[in-house]
Design an enzyme around this catalytic site. Structure first.
Site, PDB file in Angstrom:
ATOM      1  N   GLY A   9       0.837  -1.200   0.000  1.00  0.00           N
ATOM      2  CA  GLY A   9       0.000   0.000   0.000  1.00  0.00           C
ATOM      3  C   GLY A   9       0.871   1.249   0.000  1.00  0.00           C
ATOM      4  O   GLY A   9       0.536   2.269   0.605  1.00  0.00           O
ATOM      5  N   GLY A  12      -0.392   4.942  -1.260  1.00  0.00           N
ATOM      6  CA  GLY A  12      -1.435   5.679  -0.554  1.00  0.00           C
ATOM      7  C   GLY A  12      -0.920   6.875   0.223  1.00  0.00           C
ATOM      8  O   GLY A  12       0.280   7.174   0.205  1.00  0.00           O
ATOM      9  N   GLN A  13      -1.836   7.528   0.934  1.00  0.00           N
ATOM     10  CA  GLN A  13      -1.492   8.781   1.626  1.00  0.00           C
ATOM     11  C   GLN A  13      -0.355   8.569   2.632  1.00  0.00           C
ATOM     12  O   GLN A  13       0.656   9.277   2.584  1.00  0.00           O
ATOM     13  CB  GLN A  13      -2.729   9.332   2.362  1.00  0.00           C
ATOM     14  CG  GLN A  13      -2.474  10.703   2.979  1.00  0.00           C
ATOM     15  CD  GLN A  13      -3.449  11.064   4.099  1.00  0.00           C
ATOM     16  OE1 GLN A  13      -4.177  10.214   4.617  1.00  0.00           O
ATOM     17  NE2 GLN A  13      -3.461  12.339   4.472  1.00  0.00           N
ATOM     18  N   TYR A 143     -15.317  -0.352   8.465  1.00  0.00           N
ATOM     19  CA  TYR A 143     -13.889  -0.063   8.639  1.00  0.00           C
ATOM     20  C   TYR A 143     -13.490  -0.225  10.102  1.00  0.00           C
ATOM     21  O   TYR A 143     -12.503  -0.891  10.426  1.00  0.00           O
ATOM     22  CB  TYR A 143     -13.630   1.368   8.151  1.00  0.00           C
ATOM     23  CG  TYR A 143     -12.246   1.890   8.386  1.00  0.00           C
ATOM     24  CD1 TYR A 143     -11.139   1.306   7.781  1.00  0.00           C
ATOM     25  CD2 TYR A 143     -12.029   3.003   9.212  1.00  0.00           C
ATOM     26  CE1 TYR A 143      -9.856   1.809   7.990  1.00  0.00           C
ATOM     27  CE2 TYR A 143     -10.767   3.511   9.416  1.00  0.00           C
ATOM     28  CZ  TYR A 143      -9.680   2.908   8.812  1.00  0.00           C
ATOM     29  OH  TYR A 143      -8.423   3.406   9.020  1.00  0.00           O
TER      30      TYR A 143
HETATM   31  N1  SER Z   1      -8.825   8.734   8.482  1.00  0.00           N
HETATM   32  C1  SER Z   1      -9.649   7.546   8.645  1.00  0.00           C
HETATM   33  C2  SER Z   1     -10.974   7.723   8.051  1.00  0.00           C
HETATM   34  O1  SER Z   1     -11.464   8.822   8.051  1.00  0.00           O
HETATM   35  C3  SER Z   1      -9.782   7.205  10.094  1.00  0.00           C
HETATM   36  O2  SER Z   1      -8.738   6.363  10.447  1.00  0.00           O
HETATM   37  O3  SER Z   1     -11.576   6.782   7.624  1.00  0.00           O
END
Ligand code: SER
Length: 323
Positions: A9, A12-13, A143
Site C-alpha cells: 500500500g 497511498g497517503q 472499517y
Molecule cells: N482517516 C480515517 C478515516 O477517516 C480514520 O482512520 O476513515
C-alpha cells in the site's frame, strides 16, 4: 543489521510518505515499495517498486521471497467512507491482507510487522472526550469493525505465536504530498487544496464536528519510533492510542482565514457526518507517551501555514508567484 522492508500500500497517503522516510533511513535497496497498481509515480519512479495484491497470499509471498524481506508495513486498507459503500470489499481487503501478513510472521519468514489501526475502532458508546486506551469499543462502521477485529488478532498472534506486531490507532492524517482517499477525516486535507485553488470550500461535516487529527510528519515519526523501540517497551500488542490535537472544520477555516482573509467556508453534511459523530472528539495517548516516548510536534497553526505554503507552490507556477 538493517531491516529488509516491504511496504504494502505504498502509493497511498501514509504509505507514500512512509516509503520516502524508510528509504532515507535504511537505503533504497532495503525498502521495497508495493501496491496494487502504479498509481503514485513519485513512489514508483524513485526506488524499487513491485505490484503486489494485498488480498493474495502468494502475491505477497513471491515478493517476500524475492527480496528476502524480514519486516512488513501493511498500509493497504479501505477507509471508513468507502467501506460503508462496499462493506464486504472492505472486510475482505482489510482482514485478508492482515491474515496473510500475520501468517507469514507466524511461520517466521517475517520478523516484525506494522499494521495501522484507527480511531474508528471506537463507537457511539465510547466516552467521547479523552478516550482512554482501554474502554468500550463498539464501532459502527465496517472499517472500524475490521480495525477492532484486526487489533484482537494482532494481540492473539503476539500472545500465542510470539509475532512481533506493532500498531497505532491513527487519528485523521493531514498531508500535502498524496491525497487521502475514502476517509471521513479527508475534509481536513481537501480544505487546504480548495483554499489554494478556489478560495472556498464546502465541507461534508458540520462546523462543530470535533475530531482527533495529526500532521503527517508526526504520524511518520510515531510509526518509525514504535518500530524502532525495543520489543520490551511495546506493552500494548493490540494498538496504541495516538494523539496530537483535535479541531472542528470551523477552527481550521479560521486558521486559513488568518492567511487567506477572503477564504469562504460553507457546510453541507452528508453520510459521513454520522460516521464522524460516532468517533471520539479527543484521545488520551498517555500509554504511548509513557511506553516508548511518543510526543507530537505540529499544532494546527503550524499545519495550516505549511499546507498552504506547500500547496501554493504545487498549484501555482513560479512565474505567477513572483508577480
Ligand atoms: N482517516 C480515517 C478515516 O477517516 C480514520 O482512520 O476513515
Amino acid at each position: 543489521m538493517k531491516p529488509k522492508i516491504l511496504i504494502i500500500g505504498a502509493c497511498g497517503q501514509i504509505g507514500s510518505e512512509l516509503t520516502f522516510k524508510l528509504r532515507e533511513m535504511y537505503g533504497s535497496s532495503n525498502v521495497i515499495a508495493s501496491d496494487i497498481s502504479y498509481s503514485n509515480l513519485g513512489v514508483v519512479n524513485t526506488g524499487i517498486f513491485e505490484v503486489v495484491d494485498a488480498r493474495s497470499y502468494s502475491s505477497i509471498k513471491i515478493c517476500v521471497d524475492k527480496y528476502q524481506i524480514d519486516t512488513i508495513y501493511l498500509m493497504a486498507a479501505m477507509l471508513s467512507a468507502t467501506g460503508e459503500k462496499y462493506p464486504m470489499k472492505a472486510w475482505d481487503l482489510n482482514m485478508e491482507s492482515l491474515f496473510h501478513v500475520l501468517n507469514l510472521a507466524k511461520s517466521n519468514v517475517i520478523k516484525k510487522v506494522f499494521w495501522p489501526s484507527s480511531i474508528a475502532v471506537f463507537g457511539p458508546t465510547t466516552p467521547v472526550e479523552s478516550t482512554p486506551q482501554y474502554t468500550i469499543m463498539e464501532p459502527s462502521t465496517v472499517y472500524g469493525i475490521t480495525k477492532q477485529v484486526g487489533e484482537r488478532w494482532c494481540e492473539y498472534y503476539f500472545n500465542k505465536y510470539g509475532v512481533d506486531v506493532r500498531s497505532l490507532r491513527y487519528p485523521g492524517i493531514i498531508s500535502w504530498k498524496t491525497m487521502p482517499g475514502g476517509g471521513t477525516t479527508d475534509y481536513a486535507v481537501e480544505i487546504y487544496h480548495k483554499a489554494v485553488t478556489d478560495g472556498a470550500y464546502e465541507c461534508f461535516l458540520s462546523e462543530n464536528t470535533k475530531l482527533p487529527m495529526m500532521y503527517m510528519n508526526d504520524a511518520i515519526k510515531a510509526t518509525v519510533d514504535i518500530m524502532e523501540a525495543p520489543a520490551e517497551a511495546i506493552k500494548v500488542r493490540s494498538s496504541y492510542n495516538l494523539a496530537a490535537m483535535s479541531f472542528t472544520p470551523k477552527e481550521v477555516a479560521q486558521t486559513i482565514q488568518e492567511i487567506y482573509p477572503d477564504f469562504k467556508m460553507s457546510y453541507s453534511p452528508d453520510f459521513r457526518q454520522a460516521i464522524a459523530d460516532s468517533w471520539p472528539r479527543s484521545i488520551d495517548d498517555t500509554k504511548a507517551r509513557a511506553d516508548w516516548g511518543w510526543h507530537h510536534e505540529f499544532e494546527l497553526q503550524d499545519i495550516t501555514r505549511e499546507m498552504l505554503f506547500q500547496l501554493d507552490k504545487k498549484y501555482h507556477s513560479p512565474l505567477k508567484k513572483s508577480n
